[in-house]
Design an enzyme around this catalytic site. Structure first.
Site, PDB file in Angstrom:
ATOM      1  CE1 TYR A   1      35.325 -81.632 -30.686  1.00  0.00           C
ATOM      2  CE2 TYR A   1      36.106 -79.379 -30.988  1.00  0.00           C
ATOM      3  CZ  TYR A   1      35.271 -80.278 -30.364  1.00  0.00           C
ATOM      4  OH  TYR A   1      34.391 -79.835 -29.432  1.00  0.00           O
TER       5      TYR A   1
ATOM      6  NE  ARG B   1      32.338 -74.412 -36.144  1.00  0.00           N
ATOM      7  CZ  ARG B   1      33.203 -74.958 -35.314  1.00  0.00           C
ATOM      8  NH1 ARG B   1      34.429 -74.529 -35.277  1.00  0.00           N
ATOM      9  NH2 ARG B   1      32.848 -75.947 -34.530  1.00  0.00           N
TER      10      ARG B   1
ATOM     11  CD  GLU C   1      19.934 -73.241 -31.374  1.00  0.00           C
ATOM     12  OE1 GLU C   1      19.234 -72.644 -30.562  1.00  0.00           O
ATOM     13  OE2 GLU C   1      20.223 -74.441 -31.302  1.00  0.00           O
ATOM     14  N   PRO C   2      23.487 -69.971 -34.554  1.00  0.00           N
ATOM     15  CG  PRO C   2      24.208 -68.512 -36.232  1.00  0.00           C
ATOM     16  CD  PRO C   2      23.009 -68.877 -35.411  1.00  0.00           C
TER      17      PRO C   2
ATOM     18  CB  CYS D   1      53.889 -82.441 -19.802  1.00  0.00           C
ATOM     19  SG  CYS D   1      55.304 -81.379 -19.494  1.00  0.00           S
ATOM     20  CD  GLU D   2      48.517 -84.948 -21.981  1.00  0.00           C
ATOM     21  OE1 GLU D   2      48.361 -85.846 -22.841  1.00  0.00           O
ATOM     22  OE2 GLU D   2      48.278 -85.095 -20.780  1.00  0.00           O
TER      23      GLU D   2
HETATM   24  C1  LIG Z   1      26.724 -75.587 -29.827  1.00  0.00           C
HETATM   25  C2  LIG Z   1      25.341 -75.398 -30.244  1.00  0.00           C
HETATM   26  C3  LIG Z   1      25.034 -74.516 -31.280  1.00  0.00           C
HETATM   27  C4  LIG Z   1      26.070 -73.751 -32.061  1.00  0.00           C
HETATM   28  O1  LIG Z   1      26.879 -74.555 -32.832  1.00  0.00           O
HETATM   29  P1  LIG Z   1      27.904 -73.868 -33.867  1.00  0.00           P
HETATM   30  O2  LIG Z   1      28.543 -74.974 -34.580  1.00  0.00           O
HETATM   31  O3  LIG Z   1      28.879 -73.083 -33.056  1.00  0.00           O
HETATM   32  O4  LIG Z   1      27.097 -72.984 -34.752  1.00  0.00           O
HETATM   33  C5  LIG Z   1      23.702 -74.332 -31.586  1.00  0.00           C
HETATM   34  N1  LIG Z   1      22.737 -74.980 -30.917  1.00  0.00           N
HETATM   35  C6  LIG Z   1      22.998 -75.847 -29.931  1.00  0.00           C
HETATM   36  C7  LIG Z   1      21.878 -76.509 -29.234  1.00  0.00           C
HETATM   37  C8  LIG Z   1      24.295 -76.082 -29.558  1.00  0.00           C
HETATM   38  O5  LIG Z   1      24.558 -76.949 -28.577  1.00  0.00           O
END
Ligand SMILES: *Cc1c(COP(=O)(O)O)cnc(C)c1O
Length: 533
Positions: free
Chosen positions: A456, A416, A413-414, A483-484
């Protein structure tokens, strides 16, 4: 040698006699460890060394270790940074360290380890001590690879947006700033993941970028959706034509009870990551099927704040609680059909998912109804031009090796990985300033549109899109209008001589960019535009 005056004098007399110069030394009550100066140890046929060891053996028991490497951290008053070194020294936890010395003049700290570990240790030490600070500290300046490349190239070839520069400038038009996406890049990333043989399903983690057009592309590519709030679930059902609840996995963390109720009503699959809710709200879960999110006690990620497992993290059910939980699940007829683990974000070492798979397989016998192991997301994309891409073929191979013939579906479940590279943030240069050691380049939007560098310390490549072909020669601190003091998008970046009105491009901003934007300072965050394909 215990309390034996003169032992070292006798021993070192042997070194002197055979003309061996000592480099490093450490002693304890019963052991003296030394390294020899490699220059003085030159010995064509080894006979000189054998005679030397023979003589030394008259005084003590001698053990010779070869294939060692000494790694030195060098710096003025090195003792004052011992505290900072602790995270670097963590790396030696499972390595055999033969010797540690701190030079008497307080200039270096040296560790002697087996040579097979040397390269990876040096790389990790560099990462811990230098790279992690270099992005945010002007003293470090641009990196060698940054100084020696053409803007907008990575891993030897130009980034996609290089060829689209005229289109990007055209679509920006008179705007001050905008996110611009190329949906084809998303399609290709989805196709690469769909091509993995061992992965049965890919779900898109909606929180990375929830723009309806992006969700629609994911659906067209056959991906499901992973949602972390009920609002995300509703958003997917509303914006994806024909969006089916069965395509959605709801994976909340510390969400109110009502969200779980709504999720069951909507017919989406639910992941529970807290055994407390199963006990306290058992009426809600009785006779239901669900996934359990486990904390496999190994966290990974590009920053402390994105590590989502391990003792310090708020996510997942601790393995210690599984025993009592199993009884409870049986009693209330709660069927666990999937196990889930997500260890962190921006991970580039593919063995991390194999390790997760191994750990999930180890707890599988407790849950006979499980058909799915969801290995989470976190698949990293290279942020820096010199970083390499995630090796998906290797990931496939490792997962296949660990899964063997098990009759189990693997899911990923990606977020990014699917969208980061598809998006760029364009912003016009507003002002220039020279102050202190810095040449400031101010742009029309900052942490209100892209908070990742401030939050980050993350690195995004930045180029002057209006002058892509001019050599980058000027070290700049690129800042936004908020303004930071933390509103810095890039530290010590090389740009060509830059003017008011030029357009800067901030790369890899398709994930966790616009979704994390705010109206801080009442500034409107960058809007989202799409390139025509
Ligand atoms: C945020 C999240 C992801 C995705 O993370 P990426 O780094 O964007 O791939 C997958 N599973 C869960 C439960 C998340 O909270």
């Amino acid at each position: 040698m215990w309390r034996q005056a003169g032992f070292l004098a006798d021993a070192f007399a042997v070194f002197k006699e055979h003309n061996y110069s000592v480099d490093l030394i450490s002693t304890s009550e019963s052991t003296v460890t030394i390294t020899l100066d490699p220059e003085s140890a030159v010995d064509a046929d080894g006979s000189r060394f054998i005679r030397f060891i023979d003589d030394l053996s008259g005084l003590c028991q001698v053990e010779v270790k070869t294939d060692c490497v000494s790694i030195s951290m060098v710096g003025n008053a090195i003792r004052t940074i011992l505290g900072k070194l602790s995270s670097a020294l963590d790396l030696f936890q499972d390595r055999h360290v033969h010797l540690v010395t701190q030079s008497a003049n307080d200039l270096n700290l040296t560790l002697v380890v087996d040579s097979e570990h040397a390269d990876s240790l040096v790389r990790k030490l560099h990462q811990t001590l230098i790279s992690s600070q270099a992005d945010n500290r002007a003293e470090f300046g641009p990196s060698w690879s940054e100084m020696n490349r053409t803007a907008g190239t990575a891993r030897g070839s130009p980034e996609w947006w290089h060829a689209r520069a005229p289109d990007l400038l055209e679509i920006l038009g008179q705007r001050e700033c905008a996110y611009v996406y190329d949906l084809n890049i998303i399609r290709k990333a989805a196709q690469r993941l769909n091509a993995l043989r061992t992965v049965h399903r890919v779900l898109y983690s909606v929180k990375a970028n929830d723009h309806p057009r992006i969700l629609q592309v994911m659906a067209q590519e056959g991906l499901g959706f992973e949602c972390v709030s009920i609002a995300e679930v509703e958003h997917v059902l509303e914006t994806v034509p024909g969006g089916q609840p069965a395509e959605i996995l709801f994976t909340p963390n510390f969400a109110p009870r009502e969200e779980y109720e709504k999720a069951f009503q909507a017919g989406v699959r639910v992941t529970v990551d807290n055994s407390w809710v199963l006990r306290e709200w058992h009426g809600l879960f009785t006779h239901k099927e669900l996934f359990l999110r486990l904390d496999l006690e190994s966290g990974h990620g590009h920053h402390r704040k994105v590590i989502t497992s391990g003792k310090e993290s708020k996510f997942g059910i601790s393995l210690e609680h599984l025993g009592e939980l199993s009884d409870h699940l049986q009693k209330h007829d709660i069927r666990v059909t999937g196990l889930h683990a997500h260890t962190g974000s921006g991970v580039t070492d593919v063995s991390v998912w194999q390790e997760q798979l191994r750990r999930l397989l180890a707890v599988l016998p407790r849950f006979p109804a499980v058909k799915v192991l969801n290995l989470g997301g976190g698949l990293g994309v290279p942020d820096r031009p010199e970083q390499s891409r995630l090796d998906l073929a290797e990931l496939d191979k490792l997962l296949h090796a660990s899964l063997g013939e098990a009759e189990i579906q693997l899911w990923l479940e990606p977020g990014r990985y699917l969208v980061a590279n598809s998006g760029v943030l364009l912003a016009r240069v507003t002002q220039l300033k020279d102050k202190g050691n810095y040449h400031y380049v101010g742009i029309a939007t900052g942490m209100n549109s892209l908070i990742r560098p401030a939050l980050y310390g993350s690195y995004h490549d930045i180029v002057n899109l209006s002058r892509l072909d001019s050599p980058s020669t000027v070290p700049c601190r690129i800042v936004g209008p908020i303004c930071e003091s933390g509103d810095v998008l890039g530290e010590s970046r090389l740009l060509p001589p830059t003017c008011e009105g030029d357009v800067l491009l901030i790369a890899n901003t398709g994930a966790y960019g616009r979704v994390m934007a705010s109206h801080y300072n009442r500034r409107i965050p960058a809007e989202e535009l799409f390139l025509a394909s």
